[in-house]
Every structure is written in C-alpha cells, then in structure tokens.
Design a protein around this motif. Structure first.
Motif, PDB file in Angstrom:
ATOM      1  N   MET A   1     129.416  -8.142  52.944  1.00 22.08           N
ATOM      2  CA  MET A   1     128.851  -9.367  53.161  1.00 22.08           C
ATOM      3  C   MET A   1     129.586 -10.098  52.412  1.00 22.08           C
ATOM      4  O   MET A   1     129.835 -10.002  50.902  1.00 22.08           O
ATOM      5  CB  MET A   1     127.415  -9.423  52.969  1.00 22.08           C
ATOM      6  CG  MET A   1     126.533 -10.797  53.016  1.00 22.08           C
ATOM      7  SD  MET A   1     125.074 -10.771  52.384  1.00 22.08           S
ATOM      8  CE  MET A   1     124.208 -10.343  53.931  1.00 22.08           C
ATOM      9  N   SER A   2     130.229 -11.137  52.871  1.00 25.16           N
ATOM     10  CA  SER A   2     131.003 -12.013  52.047  1.00 25.16           C
ATOM     11  C   SER A   2     130.052 -13.404  51.456  1.00 25.16           C
ATOM     12  O   SER A   2     129.164 -13.818  52.232  1.00 25.16           O
ATOM     13  CB  SER A   2     132.101 -12.843  52.871  1.00 25.16           C
ATOM     14  OG  SER A   2     131.707 -13.575  53.756  1.00 25.16           O
ATOM     15  N   VAL A   3     130.426 -13.756  50.371  1.00 25.85           N
ATOM     16  CA  VAL A   3     129.637 -14.999  49.487  1.00 25.85           C
ATOM     17  C   VAL A   3     130.649 -15.922  49.257  1.00 25.85           C
ATOM     18  O   VAL A   3     131.397 -15.605  48.330  1.00 25.85           O
ATOM     19  CB  VAL A   3     128.665 -14.123  48.488  1.00 25.85           C
ATOM     20  CG1 VAL A   3     127.881 -15.142  47.751  1.00 25.85           C
ATOM     21  CG2 VAL A   3     127.660 -13.060  48.917  1.00 25.85           C
ATOM     22  N   GLU A   4     130.140 -17.130  49.437  1.00 25.12           N
ATOM     23  CA  GLU A   4     130.921 -18.170  48.893  1.00 25.12           C
ATOM     24  C   GLU A   4     129.980 -18.929  47.903  1.00 25.12           C
ATOM     25  O   GLU A   4     128.838 -19.455  48.429  1.00 25.12           O
ATOM     26  CB  GLU A   4     131.402 -19.250  50.005  1.00 25.12           C
ATOM     27  CG  GLU A   4     132.150 -20.426  49.441  1.00 25.12           C
ATOM     28  CD  GLU A   4     132.612 -21.382  50.460  1.00 25.12           C
ATOM     29  OE1 GLU A   4     133.009 -22.462  50.030  1.00 25.12           O
ATOM     30  OE2 GLU A   4     132.104 -21.089  51.838  1.00 25.12           O
ATOM     31  N   ILE A   5     130.553 -19.526  46.706  1.00 27.60           N
ATOM     32  CA  ILE A   5     129.787 -19.911  45.768  1.00 27.60           C
ATOM     33  C   ILE A   5     130.378 -21.331  45.549  1.00 27.60           C
ATOM     34  O   ILE A   5     131.379 -21.310  45.141  1.00 27.60           O
ATOM     35  CB  ILE A   5     129.474 -19.359  44.355  1.00 27.60           C
ATOM     36  CG1 ILE A   5     128.630 -18.116  44.754  1.00 27.60           C
ATOM     37  CG2 ILE A   5     128.659 -20.130  43.701  1.00 27.60           C
ATOM     38  CD1 ILE A   5     128.474 -17.004  43.648  1.00 27.60           C
ATOM     39  N   VAL A   6     129.623 -22.476  45.647  1.00 26.70           N
ATOM     40  CA  VAL A   6     130.147 -23.699  45.572  1.00 26.70           C
ATOM     41  C   VAL A   6     129.432 -24.168  44.037  1.00 26.70           C
ATOM     42  O   VAL A   6     128.190 -24.388  44.404  1.00 26.70           O
ATOM     43  CB  VAL A   6     130.052 -24.816  46.551  1.00 26.70           C
ATOM     44  CG1 VAL A   6     130.663 -26.268  46.123  1.00 26.70           C
ATOM     45  CG2 VAL A   6     130.761 -24.407  47.923  1.00 26.70           C
ATOM     46  N   PRO A   7     130.047 -24.350  43.040  1.00 27.17           N
ATOM     47  CA  PRO A   7     129.417 -24.693  41.909  1.00 27.17           C
ATOM     48  C   PRO A   7     129.009 -26.375  41.999  1.00 27.17           C
ATOM     49  O   PRO A   7     129.673 -27.082  42.604  1.00 27.17           O
ATOM     50  CB  PRO A   7     130.467 -24.534  40.732  1.00 27.17           C
ATOM     51  CG  PRO A   7     131.668 -24.718  41.407  1.00 27.17           C
ATOM     52  CD  PRO A   7     131.739 -24.279  42.735  1.00 27.17           C
ATOM     53  N   GLY A  31     123.309 -17.993  56.195  1.00 24.68           N
ATOM     54  CA  GLY A  31     123.410 -19.423  55.936  1.00 24.68           C
ATOM     55  C   GLY A  31     123.569 -19.562  54.468  1.00 24.68           C
ATOM     56  O   GLY A  31     124.307 -19.004  53.664  1.00 24.68           O
ATOM     57  N   THR A  32     123.062 -20.808  53.955  1.00 28.76           N
ATOM     58  CA  THR A  32     123.175 -21.537  52.612  1.00 28.76           C
ATOM     59  C   THR A  32     121.995 -21.726  51.867  1.00 28.76           C
ATOM     60  O   THR A  32     121.077 -22.161  52.472  1.00 28.76           O
ATOM     61  CB  THR A  32     124.081 -22.741  52.903  1.00 28.76           C
ATOM     62  OG1 THR A  32     125.165 -22.434  53.542  1.00 28.76           O
ATOM     63  CG2 THR A  32     124.158 -23.278  51.501  1.00 28.76           C
ATOM     64  N   VAL A  33     121.973 -21.403  50.606  1.00 38.22           N
ATOM     65  CA  VAL A  33     120.948 -21.586  49.608  1.00 38.22           C
ATOM     66  C   VAL A  33     121.519 -22.687  48.857  1.00 38.22           C
ATOM     67  O   VAL A  33     122.810 -22.595  48.121  1.00 38.22           O
ATOM     68  CB  VAL A  33     120.206 -20.577  48.789  1.00 38.22           C
ATOM     69  CG1 VAL A  33     119.474 -20.832  47.790  1.00 38.22           C
ATOM     70  CG2 VAL A  33     119.879 -19.518  49.639  1.00 38.22           C
TER      71      VAL A  33
END
Length: 186
Positions: A1-7, A31-33
C-alpha cells in the motif's frame, strides 16, 4: 500500500493576520484523509486559534450564490468541504496597517483561510454542483453581534466575481448583502 503525505503549510496574505492554509492530507489507495483542524498542528504552524471553536456551520450554496462580506468580532476558519468557491476578504479593522486591503483566494477542498476578527469574509460558489462551505467561529454567533458588513458588490473593492450577479435574484445574493454599505461608508 503506497501512502502520500502532504504536510500542512501556511502562507501570509496581503492582509495582516489573514492566512492561506493548505491542510495536511494523507492519501492511499482508499482515498484521502485531511486534517481540517488539529490544535497542535495549527499551533506548530503559528496559526493563532482560539482555545476551542465555539460554533461550526456548514452551508450549501448553489453555483453563482454570493454570501458576505461580513466582519464579525470573532476569528474564523473557513474552507470548502465539497465543490469550489472564490473567497474574498476585506480588512475593515480601524487600526490595522492593512485596512482597505482586499485578497481573493480560490477555495478547493484542502485550502482554508484563517480570518482574523474584523476582517470581512465573503464567497461565491463556482462549481456546477455548488459548494459546501464550512465556517468555524471562535465565539457563538448572536443576533446583533458586533462587527461590520460591506456589500460584496462595492466596485471600489475590485473583486472580480466569476459568475455575474443579478441583484434581483435572491438565489444569487440576499437583499441584506446587496444593500450593505460600501467600504467608504464605514
């Protein structure tokens, strides 16, 4: 599972204390949290928030609907939960170094604006399905609450509302907002 985090990021606008915020977002295959608000995150970013938000309002506004410009005596955090809007802000504070400055911010999900007390806030829904606009208030709104209102149609403000306004159409602007004074009349 890939995770992208935008600070989370915060930028000052041309109005003293009016901040444009990009929310922290974590996206994976599901989706996005997004963090609409987290006390410690805002404190770390230097955003001056109340100890608690006293009232949260969620409005749905149809495309072309225009609300504002209202400068209540409370800090606000605003953003869209769905759809898109053009946010407009006017510094109406009597002793502010940026009094009279106008800033517009395209609002999409993940973009917020921290609005200091006394800065007028207005918006126009621009997406085809309208928009859901979220307001967080530092104090509960009360009838007769101190503050100012300016017509969002004041030509001196120079706001280019994306959808033309028919002042006779209550689905586009309330009679109260259309009849509010111009900024020069405050």
């Amino acid at each position: 599972m890939s995770v992208e985090i935008v600070p989370m990021s915060v930028e000052q606008t041309d109005i003293d204390g009016l901040l444009r915020i990009t929310t922290k977002a974590v996206t994976d295959e599901r989706g996005t949290v997004r963090e609409f608000f987290r006390t410690s995150g805002f404190a770390e970013a230097g955003v001056p928030v109340p100890e608690r938000w006293a009232q949260l309002n969620l409005t749905w506004t149809k495309r072309g609907g225009l609300r504002g410009m209202h400068g209540e005596a409370t800090d606000k955090l605003v953003g869209v939960a769905a759809g898109e809007a053009l946010g407009a802000y006017l510094d109406a504070r009597p002793d502010s170094p940026t009094r009279g400055a106008v800033v517009t911010v395209p609002l999409t999900v993940g973009t917020q604006v921290f609005v200091p007390a006394g800065v007028c806030n207005g918006f126009q829904a621009v997406s085809d399905g309208g928009c859901q606009y979220l307001y967080c208030f530092g104090v509960e709104w009360q009838p007769g609450m101190s503050g100012v209102a300016v017509t969002p149609l004041d030509p001196a403000l120079g706001i280019a509302w994306p959808v033309p306004i028919d002042t006779a159409d209550p689905a586009q602007i309330s009679a109260k907002d259309a009849a509010a004074p111009r900024f020069e009349q405050l």
